[in-house]
Write a protein that holds these residues in place. Structure first.
Motif, PDB file in Angstrom:
ATOM      1  N   GLY B 217       0.828  -1.206   0.000  1.00 44.71           N
ATOM      2  CA  GLY B 217       0.000   0.000   0.000  1.00 44.71           C
ATOM      3  C   GLY B 217       0.858   1.249   0.000  1.00 44.71           C
ATOM      4  N   GLN B 218       1.952   1.208   0.777  1.00 46.44           N
ATOM      5  CA  GLN B 218       2.857   2.350   0.826  1.00 46.44           C
ATOM      6  C   GLN B 218       3.464   2.603  -0.549  1.00 46.44           C
ATOM      7  OE1 GLN B 218       3.788   4.511   3.534  1.00 46.44           O
ATOM      8  NE2 GLN B 218       4.474   5.540   1.697  1.00 46.44           N
ATOM      9  N   ARG B 219       3.840   1.533  -1.236  1.00 42.13           N
ATOM     10  CA  ARG B 219       4.484   1.726  -2.537  1.00 42.13           C
ATOM     11  C   ARG B 219       3.480   2.197  -3.589  1.00 42.13           C
ATOM     12  NH1 ARG B 219       7.341  -3.495  -3.720  1.00 42.13           N
ATOM     13  NH2 ARG B 219       6.630  -4.364  -1.756  1.00 42.13           N
ATOM     14  N   GLN B 220       2.242   1.743  -3.460  1.00 40.87           N
ATOM     15  CA  GLN B 220       1.226   2.239  -4.391  1.00 40.87           C
ATOM     16  C   GLN B 220       0.991   3.730  -4.148  1.00 40.87           C
ATOM     17  OE1 GLN B 220       0.009   0.628  -6.968  1.00 40.87           O
ATOM     18  NE2 GLN B 220      -1.031   2.507  -7.535  1.00 40.87           N
ATOM     19  N   ALA B 221       1.058   4.131  -2.880  1.00 37.21           N
ATOM     20  CA  ALA B 221       0.883   5.556  -2.558  1.00 37.21           C
ATOM     21  C   ALA B 221       2.003   6.379  -3.190  1.00 37.21           C
ATOM     22  CB  ALA B 221       0.868   5.751  -1.040  1.00 37.21           C
ATOM     23  N   ILE B 222       3.223   5.832  -3.205  1.00 44.54           N
ATOM     24  CA  ILE B 222       4.347   6.529  -3.848  1.00 44.54           C
ATOM     25  C   ILE B 222       4.047   6.716  -5.338  1.00 44.54           C
ATOM     26  CG2 ILE B 222       6.797   6.412  -4.426  1.00 44.54           C
ATOM     27  CD1 ILE B 222       7.202   4.729  -1.904  1.00 44.54           C
ATOM     28  N   ASN B 223       3.629   5.606  -5.986  1.00 40.80           N
ATOM     29  CA  ASN B 223       3.297   5.692  -7.413  1.00 40.80           C
ATOM     30  C   ASN B 223       2.281   6.793  -7.668  1.00 40.80           C
ATOM     31  OD1 ASN B 223       4.820   3.424  -7.735  1.00 40.80           O
ATOM     32  ND2 ASN B 223       3.100   2.023  -7.877  1.00 40.80           N
ATOM     33  N   HIS B 224       1.235   6.774  -6.850  1.00 39.99           N
ATOM     34  CA  HIS B 224       0.139   7.715  -7.086  1.00 39.99           C
ATOM     35  C   HIS B 224       0.594   9.156  -6.873  1.00 39.99           C
ATOM     36  CE1 HIS B 224      -3.892   9.355  -7.169  1.00 39.99           C
ATOM     37  NE2 HIS B 224      -3.517  10.083  -6.154  1.00 39.99           N
ATOM     38  N   GLU B 225       1.294   9.390  -5.762  1.00 38.13           N
ATOM     39  CA  GLU B 225       1.699  10.765  -5.446  1.00 38.13           C
ATOM     40  C   GLU B 225       2.614  11.329  -6.531  1.00 38.13           C
ATOM     41  OE1 GLU B 225       1.226  13.205  -3.136  1.00 38.13           O
ATOM     42  OE2 GLU B 225      -0.543  11.992  -2.790  1.00 38.13           O
ATOM     43  N   VAL B 226       3.627  10.551  -6.918  1.00 41.04           N
ATOM     44  CA  VAL B 226       4.575  11.060  -7.898  1.00 41.04           C
ATOM     45  C   VAL B 226       3.877  11.253  -9.246  1.00 41.04           C
ATOM     46  CG1 VAL B 226       6.765  10.656  -9.045  1.00 41.04           C
ATOM     47  CG2 VAL B 226       6.478   9.989  -6.683  1.00 41.04           C
ATOM     48  N   ALA B 227       2.982  10.324  -9.594  1.00 37.85           N
ATOM     49  CA  ALA B 227       2.255  10.463 -10.854  1.00 37.85           C
ATOM     50  C   ALA B 227       1.339  11.683 -10.806  1.00 37.85           C
ATOM     51  CB  ALA B 227       1.444   9.207 -11.141  1.00 37.85           C
ATOM     52  N   THR B 228       0.815  12.003  -9.618  1.00 41.06           N
ATOM     53  CA  THR B 228      -0.040  13.182  -9.501  1.00 41.06           C
ATOM     54  C   THR B 228       0.786  14.451  -9.651  1.00 41.06           C
ATOM     55  OG1 THR B 228      -1.342  11.950  -7.905  1.00 41.06           O
ATOM     56  CG2 THR B 228      -1.770  14.292  -8.047  1.00 41.06           C
ATOM     57  N   LEU B 229       1.956  14.477  -9.025  1.00 38.33           N
ATOM     58  CA  LEU B 229       2.739  15.705  -9.006  1.00 38.33           C
ATOM     59  C   LEU B 229       3.463  15.941 -10.329  1.00 38.33           C
ATOM     60  CD1 LEU B 229       4.176  15.588  -5.394  1.00 38.33           C
ATOM     61  CD2 LEU B 229       2.396  17.066  -6.283  1.00 38.33           C
ATOM     62  N   LEU B 230       3.983  14.883 -10.945  1.00 33.44           N
ATOM     63  CA  LEU B 230       4.764  15.068 -12.173  1.00 33.44           C
ATOM     64  C   LEU B 230       4.003  14.653 -13.422  1.00 33.44           C
ATOM     65  CD1 LEU B 230       8.279  13.794 -11.127  1.00 33.44           C
ATOM     66  CD2 LEU B 230       7.413  16.098 -11.127  1.00 33.44           C
ATOM     67  N   GLY B 231       2.864  14.004 -13.250  1.00 31.05           N
ATOM     68  CA  GLY B 231       2.125  13.494 -14.392  1.00 31.05           C
ATOM     69  C   GLY B 231       2.712  12.169 -14.849  1.00 31.05           C
ATOM     70  N   ALA B 232       1.882  11.267 -15.321  1.00 29.05           N
ATOM     71  CA  ALA B 232       2.372   9.994 -15.846  1.00 29.05           C
ATOM     72  C   ALA B 232       2.060   9.956 -17.337  1.00 29.05           C
ATOM     73  CB  ALA B 232       1.708   8.821 -15.142  1.00 29.05           C
ATOM     74  N   ARG B 233       3.104   9.722 -18.134  1.00 22.80           N
ATOM     75  CA  ARG B 233       2.931   9.675 -19.585  1.00 22.80           C
ATOM     76  C   ARG B 233       2.338   8.332 -19.954  1.00 22.80           C
ATOM     77  NH1 ARG B 233       6.492  12.437 -23.799  1.00 22.80           N
ATOM     78  NH2 ARG B 233       7.257  13.655 -22.068  1.00 22.80           N
ATOM     79  N   LYS B 234       1.035   8.216 -19.793  1.00 21.19           N
ATOM     80  CA  LYS B 234       0.423   6.905 -19.927  1.00 21.19           C
ATOM     81  C   LYS B 234      -1.049   7.068 -20.209  1.00 21.19           C
ATOM     82  CE  LYS B 234      -1.147   3.377 -16.656  1.00 21.19           C
ATOM     83  NZ  LYS B 234      -1.535   2.382 -17.606  1.00 21.19           N
ATOM     84  N   ASP B 235      -1.565   6.214 -21.069  1.00 27.10           N
ATOM     85  CA  ASP B 235      -3.008   6.180 -21.281  1.00 27.10           C
ATOM     86  C   ASP B 235      -3.499   4.776 -20.981  1.00 27.10           C
ATOM     87  OD1 ASP B 235      -5.540   6.872 -21.870  1.00 27.10           O
ATOM     88  OD2 ASP B 235      -5.295   6.908 -24.042  1.00 27.10           O
ATOM     89  N   PHE B 236      -4.816   4.642 -20.987  1.00 30.48           N
ATOM     90  CA  PHE B 236      -5.413   3.322 -20.837  1.00 30.48           C
ATOM     91  C   PHE B 236      -4.813   2.390 -21.897  1.00 30.48           C
ATOM     92  CE2 PHE B 236      -8.823   0.276 -21.668  1.00 30.48           C
ATOM     93  CZ  PHE B 236      -8.964  -0.223 -20.387  1.00 30.48           C
ATOM     94  N   ALA B 237      -4.623   1.124 -21.560  1.00 31.20           N
ATOM     95  CA  ALA B 237      -4.064   0.135 -22.480  1.00 31.20           C
ATOM     96  C   ALA B 237      -2.602   0.399 -22.818  1.00 31.20           C
ATOM     97  CB  ALA B 237      -4.890   0.007 -23.756  1.00 31.20           C
ATOM     98  N   GLU B 238      -1.888   1.076 -21.927  1.00 33.79           N
ATOM     99  CA  GLU B 238      -0.440   1.186 -22.082  1.00 33.79           C
ATOM    100  C   GLU B 238       0.240   0.744 -20.790  1.00 33.79           C
ATOM    101  OE1 GLU B 238       0.073   4.739 -25.342  1.00 33.79           O
ATOM    102  OE2 GLU B 238       0.211   5.250 -23.238  1.00 33.79           O
ATOM    103  N   PRO B 239       0.128  -0.533 -20.474  1.00 37.67           N
ATOM    104  CA  PRO B 239       0.622  -0.988 -19.171  1.00 37.67           C
ATOM    105  C   PRO B 239       2.137  -0.848 -19.010  1.00 37.67           C
ATOM    106  CG  PRO B 239      -0.076  -2.852 -20.524  1.00 37.67           C
ATOM    107  CD  PRO B 239      -0.488  -1.614 -21.246  1.00 37.67           C
ATOM    108  N   GLU B 240       2.876  -0.736 -20.126  1.00 41.69           N
ATOM    109  CA  GLU B 240       4.336  -0.611 -20.011  1.00 41.69           C
ATOM    110  C   GLU B 240       4.739   0.646 -19.269  1.00 41.69           C
ATOM    111  OE1 GLU B 240       2.791  -0.829 -22.880  1.00 41.69           O
ATOM    112  OE2 GLU B 240       3.413  -2.686 -23.850  1.00 41.69           O
TER     113      GLU B 240
END
Lengths: 64, 296
Positions: B217-240
């Protein structure tokens, strides 16, 4: 995470037919590497699945 | 009762202002929902009122009123459910979800805030019953400041050394430094990842921190926070291109891989440092004899 089918292999794309056989997933035979890339990309985007490389000429797709 | 009306109003005002202040600092957990603000402000108002009238009601021997107060306090439990449900629903359409642990933490914080407001209002109105209003306002503010300090949680920067890592491939395997992230098949994806990907290594300072980092859960929170702050270059169906945080179980180090919209490595490190340590992920093996012996 939710369903049991999530971690199944949903498709196999290969240029090396000898490396794979049987099983429940459809196998797509590609003539060369470029075609394998293309088929894998299409399947990945359509199925929302991740492409993994077994490094023996075979890619497979699965959900995460 | 009438001579205490000043105390009640002062308690109510300070309690409500405290709720407003708390709303201001939770921008990250609750991004700009005007209607969410209204819901929380009105509940905060009720909480402040409850806290403010408690002691004056007791002094006026209004025992029935005090009983009702405790009943009303039960209602605040609902806030946790409300927040949890909303965030769970929203999480389904997030490209990088918060994850249940983070949601639970946020929901608990929202519930807790109303009790904090109640405490501040209670303290202020109690003071105002015995000392002049001006001084009790000061006292109430001191209580609010102390409570804010107490409830302030840690961030990852406090428990771990966060630094940049090298994103590279060994065959099909993506690594950040020596930490395996995932197996990537597509050549185009690999190219994009080597060009734009950022890796951040999180090195726990203690064995307690190591256990915290091991929490999914902690690591998922890291993913989410960083993706929120910096944006994630990703769309649906781009799991890579999903941000991933993986662990090296030998060293206890974790590594985050992300393909940000803003490719600024330094900011990624800062963002990871600012991720809150989830209450549910805090482990303290070092507090026990067994844990201490096992760690040496």
């Amino acid at each position: 995470m939710q369903g049991e089918i999530l971690h199944n292999i949903i498709a196999i794309v290969t240029t090396n037919p000898k490396s794979v056989g049987g099983g429940g997933a459809p196998i797509f035979y590609a003539a060369n590497e470029a075609e394998r890339e293309k088929i894998a990309l299409y399947l990945s985007r359509i199925l929302n699945a991740m492409v993994h490389d077994l490094e023996n000429g075979t890619y497979f797709l699965t959900h995460h | 009762m009438l001579e205490n009306i000043g105390a009640v109003i002062l308690g109510l005002a300070l309690g409500f202002l405290y709720r407003l202040y708390l709303l201001r600092i939770d921008y990250r957990q609750y991004p700009s929902y005007p209607h969410g603000y209204i819901a929380h402000l009105s509940l905060g108002f009720i909480a402040a009122l409850l806290g403010a009238v408690a002691l004056p009601a007791l002094l006026a021997k209004e025992y029935a009123a005090v009983t009702f107060l405790s009943l009303a306090a039960q209602q605040f439990r609902e806030i946790r459910n409300m927040e949890r449900k909303t965030l769970e629903q929203l999480d389904m359409s997030e490209l990088v979800p918060r994850g249940p642990d983070y949601i639970e933490g946020i929901a608990r914080v929202f519930e807790g805030r109303n009790y904090l407001v109640m405490l501040v209002a209670l303290a202020t109105s109690s003071l105002a019953t015995f000392i002049p209003l001006g001084w009790s306002a000061v006292g109430g503010i001191i209580v609010a400041v102390v409570l804010s300090r107490l409830k302030k949680g840690k961030t990852l920067g406090d428990i771990a050394i966060v630094r940049l890592g090298r994103v590279h491939f060994r065959g099909a395997l993506l690594f950040v430094d020596d930490i395996l992230i995932m197996n990537v098949g597509l050549k185009d994806a690999k190219k994009m990842i080597t060009e734009l990907g950022i890796g951040v290594v999180i090195e726990p300072k203690t064995d307690d921190a190591r256990a915290t980092l091991a929490n999914m859960g902690q690591r998922q929170a890291i993913n989410h926070e960083v993706a929120t702050l910096l944006g994630a270059r990703k769309d649906f169906a781009e799991p890579e291109f999903t941000p991933l945080c993986r662990l090296n179980t030998e060293t206890g180090r974790a590594a985050l891989f992300i393909l940000p919209v803003e490719p600024d490595p330094e900011l990624a490190v800062l963002a990871v440092r600012k991720v809150p340590v989830l209450e549910s992920a805090i482990r303290r093996p070092l507090d026990t004899i067994i844990g201490r012996k096992a760690s040496d």
